[in-house]
Motif scaffolding. Sequence first.
Motif, mmCIF file in Angstrom:
data_model
loop_
_atom_site.group_PDB
_atom_site.id
_atom_site.type_symbol
_atom_site.label_atom_id
_atom_site.label_comp_id
_atom_site.label_asym_id
_atom_site.label_seq_id
_atom_site.Cartn_x
_atom_site.Cartn_y
_atom_site.Cartn_z
ATOM 1 N N GLU A 179 73.988 61.513 -12.019
ATOM 2 C CA GLU A 179 73.428 62.527 -12.906
ATOM 3 C C GLU A 179 72.316 61.952 -13.786
ATOM 4 O O GLU A 179 71.275 62.593 -13.990
ATOM 5 C CB GLU A 179 74.535 63.122 -13.778
ATOM 6 N N ALA A 214 73.056 66.943 -8.091
ATOM 7 C CA ALA A 214 74.035 65.868 -8.202
ATOM 8 C C ALA A 214 75.081 65.967 -7.096
ATOM 9 O O ALA A 214 75.503 64.955 -6.535
ATOM 10 C CB ALA A 214 74.702 65.908 -9.574
ATOM 11 N N ALA A 253 70.932 68.067 -12.183
ATOM 12 C CA ALA A 253 71.794 66.938 -12.531
ATOM 13 C C ALA A 253 73.186 67.383 -12.935
ATOM 14 O O ALA A 253 74.170 66.682 -12.671
ATOM 15 C CB ALA A 253 71.163 66.127 -13.661
#
Length: 308
Positions: free
Chosen positions: A125, A165, A230
């Motif tokens: 992330e 992610a 993310a």
Amino acid sequence: MPDGLRLVVLGTTGFVLPSLEALIGAGHEIAAVYTQPPRPAGRGQQLRRTPVHEAAEQLGLAVRTPRTLKDAEAQEEFAALGAELAVVGAYGLLLPRPVLDAPRLGCVNLHASLLPRWRGAAPIERAILAGDTETGISIFRMEEGLDTGPVYAMRPLPIGPTATAAQLHQRLASLAAEMIPSVVAGIAGGVLPAVAQPDAGVTYARKLTRDEGRLAFAEPAAIIERRLRALNPAPGCWCEALGERLGVLSGRVVAGADAPGTIVSLPLTIACGSDAIEISQVQRAGKRPMTPEELQRGFALPVGTVLG
């Protein structure tokens, strides 16, 4: 290659699962799989086992779920397994010195970054949030410091401009599984040296918090777009819309200008500190993910509405 080793595998999120299967396929014996205990989850707060727990039982492997490895009893149980090597991937619990020292060949970690960049809990992330164009897998010998141990093997992986992610997690897990059999063979044969990490370039990937998911539209749209990728799927991004918390799942940068947070066009394009973000998927509390068009039919957000 030497005969198969007796291994312990430790993981929680599922990141380690492709590597577990690869190690079994390479002829290694899995003495036990360690994962974190079941946790309350969902609306009913029912206890839910980790993905690693579920998969290990399906494979017929012994599963252990201690809440900590710091007490003497847990350490003695670990040592009694007689493992020659432990393989760790996104386990989430500290391995104290007695555990690190128990296997004859030590403990290795499958880490989702090119160390020493992004040591810590959330390397995938943090790499996306920072705008990195490359990440990778580092397999290193664990010591008591935070991801500081010497590295046995490292392989890079590009971060695509639209990678989330979740997508990167899967790709890196597969990459680790490609690498781990030869790393274990090299360690067992005494032919794979571990190289100390450089002192320069150290960064830390601190654990994500829910508060980081609140979108600040005063930021440039490019940064908000990275945040959406993310924090997908967890902890997720959100904003306030007419007093309601609205999950924002994905979007892209487009041209647009107005006071940050203002809806500048429909179905849902929002002005940012620079440029604008065109939202492609949202989620109201307790509802399924939906398109902005679907949202507008039941929760009208006209041009000029300010989101916060």
